[in-house]
Design a protein around this motif. Structure first.
Motif, PDB file in Angstrom:
ATOM      1  N   VAL A  80       0.839  -1.204   0.000  1.00 18.16           N
ATOM      2  CA  VAL A  80       0.000   0.000   0.000  1.00 18.16           C
ATOM      3  C   VAL A  80       0.874   1.254   0.000  1.00 18.16           C
ATOM      4  CG1 VAL A  80      -1.651   1.361   1.333  1.00 18.16           C
ATOM      5  CG2 VAL A  80      -1.984  -1.094   1.091  1.00 18.16           C
ATOM      6  N   SER A  81       1.928   1.235   0.808  1.00 21.58           N
ATOM      7  CA  SER A  81       2.839   2.379   0.872  1.00 21.58           C
ATOM      8  C   SER A  81       3.507   2.626  -0.478  1.00 21.58           C
ATOM      9  CB  SER A  81       3.908   2.138   1.942  1.00 21.58           C
ATOM     10  OG  SER A  81       4.843   3.204   1.981  1.00 21.58           O
ATOM     11  N   ALA A  82       3.932   1.539  -1.166  1.00 17.64           N
ATOM     12  CA  ALA A  82       4.592   1.680  -2.469  1.00 17.64           C
ATOM     13  C   ALA A  82       3.646   2.300  -3.484  1.00 17.64           C
ATOM     14  CB  ALA A  82       5.080   0.316  -2.951  1.00 17.64           C
ATOM     15  N   VAL A  83       2.385   1.866  -3.464  1.00 16.81           N
ATOM     16  CA  VAL A  83       1.401   2.414  -4.405  1.00 16.81           C
ATOM     17  C   VAL A  83       1.075   3.861  -4.080  1.00 16.81           C
ATOM     18  CG1 VAL A  83      -0.987   2.256  -5.220  1.00 16.81           C
ATOM     19  CG2 VAL A  83       0.385   0.175  -4.967  1.00 16.81           C
ATOM     20  N   MET A  84       0.813   4.145  -2.816  1.00 18.51           N
ATOM     21  CA  MET A  84       0.427   5.490  -2.420  1.00 18.51           C
ATOM     22  C   MET A  84       1.540   6.506  -2.649  1.00 18.51           C
ATOM     23  SD  MET A  84      -2.648   4.947  -1.657  1.00 18.51           S
ATOM     24  CE  MET A  84      -3.137   6.551  -1.020  1.00 18.51           C
ATOM     25  N   HIS A  85       2.818   6.047  -2.506  1.00 19.84           N
ATOM     26  CA  HIS A  85       3.952   6.945  -2.719  1.00 19.84           C
ATOM     27  C   HIS A  85       4.526   6.834  -4.137  1.00 19.84           C
ATOM     28  CE1 HIS A  85       3.849   6.730   1.734  1.00 19.84           C
ATOM     29  NE2 HIS A  85       4.296   7.976   1.654  1.00 19.84           N
ATOM     30  N   GLU A  86       3.802   6.058  -4.981  1.00 17.01           N
ATOM     31  CA  GLU A  86       4.208   5.876  -6.375  1.00 17.01           C
ATOM     32  C   GLU A  86       5.660   5.400  -6.483  1.00 17.01           C
ATOM     33  OE1 GLU A  86       3.242   9.288  -8.734  1.00 17.01           O
ATOM     34  OE2 GLU A  86       1.242   9.505  -7.852  1.00 17.01           O
ATOM     35  N   ASP A  87       5.992   4.426  -5.635  1.00 16.74           N
ATOM     36  CA  ASP A  87       7.352   3.884  -5.595  1.00 16.74           C
ATOM     37  C   ASP A  87       7.488   2.767  -6.640  1.00 16.74           C
ATOM     38  OD1 ASP A  87       9.864   2.968  -5.025  1.00 16.74           O
ATOM     39  OD2 ASP A  87       9.522   2.666  -2.877  1.00 16.74           O
ATOM     40  N   ILE A  88       7.686   3.152  -7.871  1.00 13.97           N
ATOM     41  CA  ILE A  88       7.790   2.199  -8.977  1.00 13.97           C
ATOM     42  C   ILE A  88       8.986   1.265  -8.781  1.00 13.97           C
ATOM     43  CG2 ILE A  88       8.024   1.946 -11.468  1.00 13.97           C
ATOM     44  CD1 ILE A  88       5.392   3.206 -10.554  1.00 13.97           C
ATOM     45  N   THR A  89      10.077   1.797  -8.239  1.00 14.37           N
ATOM     46  CA  THR A  89      11.292   1.001  -8.047  1.00 14.37           C
ATOM     47  C   THR A  89      11.041  -0.212  -7.157  1.00 14.37           C
ATOM     48  OG1 THR A  89      12.675   2.973  -8.272  1.00 14.37           O
ATOM     49  CG2 THR A  89      13.672   1.056  -7.228  1.00 14.37           C
ATOM     50  N   ALA A  90      10.275  -0.016  -6.091  1.00 10.71           N
ATOM     51  CA  ALA A  90       9.973  -1.128  -5.185  1.00 10.71           C
ATOM     52  C   ALA A  90       9.074  -2.152  -5.857  1.00 10.71           C
ATOM     53  CB  ALA A  90       9.310  -0.596  -3.914  1.00 10.71           C
ATOM     54  N   LEU A  91       8.136  -1.703  -6.640  1.00 12.04           N
ATOM     55  CA  LEU A  91       7.172  -2.613  -7.270  1.00 12.04           C
ATOM     56  C   LEU A  91       7.816  -3.473  -8.352  1.00 12.04           C
ATOM     57  CD1 LEU A  91       4.120  -0.189  -7.571  1.00 12.04           C
ATOM     58  CD2 LEU A  91       4.364  -2.095  -5.972  1.00 12.04           C
ATOM     59  N   VAL A  92       8.735  -2.910  -9.129  1.00 13.53           N
ATOM     60  CA  VAL A  92       9.315  -3.674 -10.240  1.00 13.53           C
ATOM     61  C   VAL A  92      10.276  -4.763  -9.759  1.00 13.53           C
ATOM     62  CG1 VAL A  92       9.085  -1.797 -11.893  1.00 13.53           C
ATOM     63  CG2 VAL A  92      11.198  -2.013 -10.570  1.00 13.53           C
ATOM     64  N   LYS A  93      10.596  -4.784  -8.475  1.00 16.20           N
ATOM     65  CA  LYS A  93      11.458  -5.838  -7.942  1.00 16.20           C
ATOM     66  C   LYS A  93      10.709  -7.160  -7.801  1.00 16.20           C
ATOM     67  CE  LYS A  93      14.641  -2.783  -5.472  1.00 16.20           C
ATOM     68  NZ  LYS A  93      15.176  -2.363  -4.150  1.00 16.20           N
ATOM     69  N   MET A  94       9.380  -7.100  -7.876  1.00 24.60           N
ATOM     70  CA  MET A  94       8.583  -8.320  -7.818  1.00 24.60           C
ATOM     71  C   MET A  94       8.634  -9.016  -9.172  1.00 24.60           C
ATOM     72  SD  MET A  94       7.299  -8.303  -4.735  1.00 24.60           S
ATOM     73  CE  MET A  94       8.868  -7.578  -4.296  1.00 24.60           C
ATOM     74  N   PRO A  95       8.842 -10.346  -9.215  1.00 28.56           N
ATOM     75  CA  PRO A  95       8.861 -11.060 -10.505  1.00 28.56           C
ATOM     76  C   PRO A  95       7.524 -10.926 -11.215  1.00 28.56           C
ATOM     77  CG  PRO A  95       8.676 -12.602  -8.685  1.00 28.56           C
ATOM     78  CD  PRO A  95       8.977 -11.257  -8.081  1.00 28.56           C
ATOM     79  N   GLY A  96       7.573 -10.615 -12.492  1.00 28.84           N
ATOM     80  CA  GLY A  96       6.343 -10.467 -13.252  1.00 28.84           C
ATOM     81  C   GLY A  96       5.813  -9.049 -13.279  1.00 28.84           C
ATOM     82  N   VAL A  97       6.437  -8.159 -12.509  1.00 25.36           N
ATOM     83  CA  VAL A  97       5.993  -6.763 -12.467  1.00 25.36           C
ATOM     84  C   VAL A  97       7.025  -5.892 -13.181  1.00 25.36           C
ATOM     85  CG1 VAL A  97       5.336  -4.797 -11.030  1.00 25.36           C
ATOM     86  CG2 VAL A  97       4.791  -7.123 -10.279  1.00 25.36           C
ATOM     87  N   GLY A  98       6.738  -5.537 -14.424  1.00 28.04           N
ATOM     88  CA  GLY A  98       7.611  -4.634 -15.155  1.00 28.04           C
ATOM     89  C   GLY A  98       7.233  -3.192 -14.872  1.00 28.04           C
ATOM     90  N   LYS A  99       7.939  -2.285 -15.497  1.00 24.50           N
ATOM     91  CA  LYS A  99       7.684  -0.869 -15.241  1.00 24.50           C
ATOM     92  C   LYS A  99       6.266  -0.465 -15.625  1.00 24.50           C
ATOM     93  CE  LYS A  99       9.493   3.775 -16.092  1.00 24.50           C
ATOM     94  NZ  LYS A  99      10.506   4.601 -16.804  1.00 24.50           N
ATOM     95  N   LYS A 100       5.793  -0.953 -16.782  1.00 25.19           N
ATOM     96  CA  LYS A 100       4.442  -0.594 -17.218  1.00 25.19           C
ATOM     97  C   LYS A 100       3.382  -1.141 -16.272  1.00 25.19           C
ATOM     98  CE  LYS A 100       5.398  -0.056 -22.160  1.00 25.19           C
ATOM     99  NZ  LYS A 100       5.065  -0.523 -23.537  1.00 25.19           N
ATOM    100  N   THR A 101       3.594  -2.378 -15.804  1.00 26.75           N
ATOM    101  CA  THR A 101       2.642  -2.975 -14.864  1.00 26.75           C
ATOM    102  C   THR A 101       2.639  -2.201 -13.551  1.00 26.75           C
ATOM    103  OG1 THR A 101       2.941  -5.186 -15.814  1.00 26.75           O
ATOM    104  CG2 THR A 101       2.016  -5.060 -13.598  1.00 26.75           C
ATOM    105  N   ALA A 102       3.836  -1.829 -13.073  1.00 30.88           N
ATOM    106  CA  ALA A 102       3.946  -1.067 -11.823  1.00 30.88           C
ATOM    107  C   ALA A 102       3.241   0.282 -11.951  1.00 30.88           C
ATOM    108  CB  ALA A 102       5.414  -0.870 -11.465  1.00 30.88           C
ATOM    109  N   GLU A 103       3.447   0.937 -13.063  1.00 29.48           N
ATOM    110  CA  GLU A 103       2.805   2.236 -13.278  1.00 29.48           C
ATOM    111  C   GLU A 103       1.289   2.088 -13.347  1.00 29.48           C
ATOM    112  OE1 GLU A 103       4.740   3.445 -16.857  1.00 29.48           O
ATOM    113  OE2 GLU A 103       6.438   4.395 -15.808  1.00 29.48           O
ATOM    114  N   ARG A 104       0.843   0.982 -13.977  1.00 28.68           N
ATOM    115  CA  ARG A 104      -0.590   0.731 -14.076  1.00 28.68           C
ATOM    116  C   ARG A 104      -1.194   0.439 -12.694  1.00 28.68           C
ATOM    117  NH1 ARG A 104      -0.377  -2.552 -18.079  1.00 28.68           N
ATOM    118  NH2 ARG A 104      -0.397  -4.503 -16.932  1.00 28.68           N
ATOM    119  N   LEU A 105      -0.460  -0.294 -11.860  1.00 32.91           N
ATOM    120  CA  LEU A 105      -0.928  -0.576 -10.507  1.00 32.91           C
ATOM    121  C   LEU A 105      -1.125   0.717  -9.718  1.00 32.91           C
ATOM    122  CD1 LEU A 105       1.255  -3.665  -9.500  1.00 32.91           C
ATOM    123  CD2 LEU A 105      -1.207  -3.637  -9.905  1.00 32.91           C
TER     124      LEU A 105
END
Length: 207
Positions: free
Chosen positions: A99-124
């Motif tokens: 929730v913190s990563a999404v609310m703070h738009e922390d794309i870097t943290a999200l893309v570290k998950m397998p299957g989550v690319g930059k576009k997916t992270a931005e879409r999330l």
């Protein structure tokens, strides 16, 4: 819809368990954040569940609390996010961290998950920010720390190898590549480490 199950744990192979409910064994996949909190085999547990029906499979996902299940359900409504990816995300991050990563738009943290690319992270971030903002404050998830067990040197060696293999298999099931999983697990492996501890520490090292 199967919303909740109470039964005896008869098998634990992360990230899945078999739960005996009145003589019927349910195979349930859990995010590792929930898996860490499970009691030992032969103990009773209540899980909040989400049932997924596909043309080729019927899948049951379990969670130790409603918060994680709610977040899982929010995730799978996002474009391009299926149950497996949602489970992987919740294995690598606690509910609050996500929730913190999404609310703070922390794309870097999200893309570290397998299957989550930059576009997916931005879409999330775009799709979920408002939805997560409407949720109640999420409590921190406690992490169960497995107890180390004694045994002879040969028994410990077998347990170590088994724990390493089990941890690697779990990470692969969560979406990590085999070489990435093996490198992460062996880097932090120790004699008394359980598979759960290896998985938890490996996930931490990769995010």
């Amino acid at each position: 819809m199967i919303a909740q199950l109470t039964g005896i744990i008869v098998e634990k192979i992360p990230p899945e368990i078999v739960l005996d409910v009145g003589g019927v064994g349910y195979e349930i996949q859990l995010p590792m954040t929930s898996f860490y909190q499970l009691p030992d085999i032969a103990m009773q547990v209540t899980l909040y569940t989400h049932f997924v029906v596909r043309e080729d499979a019927q899948l049951l996902f379990g969670f130790v609390d409603r918060v994680e299940r709610t977040l899982f359900r929010v995730l799978i409504k996002a474009n391009g996010v299926g149950p497996k990816l949602a489970c992987t995300i919740l294995s690598g991050m606690s509910a609050n961290q996500f929730v913190s990563a999404v609310m703070h738009e922390d794309i870097t943290a999200l893309v570290k998950m397998p299957g989550v690319g930059k576009k997916t992270a931005e879409r999330l971030v775009v799709e979920l920010k408002d939805k997560l903002n409407d949720l109640e404050t999420l409590p921190n998830l406690s992490i169960h720390k497995p107890m180390a067990t004694g045994g002879s040197e040969s028994q410990l060696l077998v347990a170590k190898v088994s724990a390493i293999d089990e941890a690697v298999s779990a990470l692969i099931a969560l979406g990590y590549k085999r070489n990435q999983a093996e490198t992460a697990v062996r880097k932090i492996a120790s004699e008394d480490a359980s598979s759960e501890k290896l998985i938890r520490d490996s996930l931490k090292s990769m995010v």
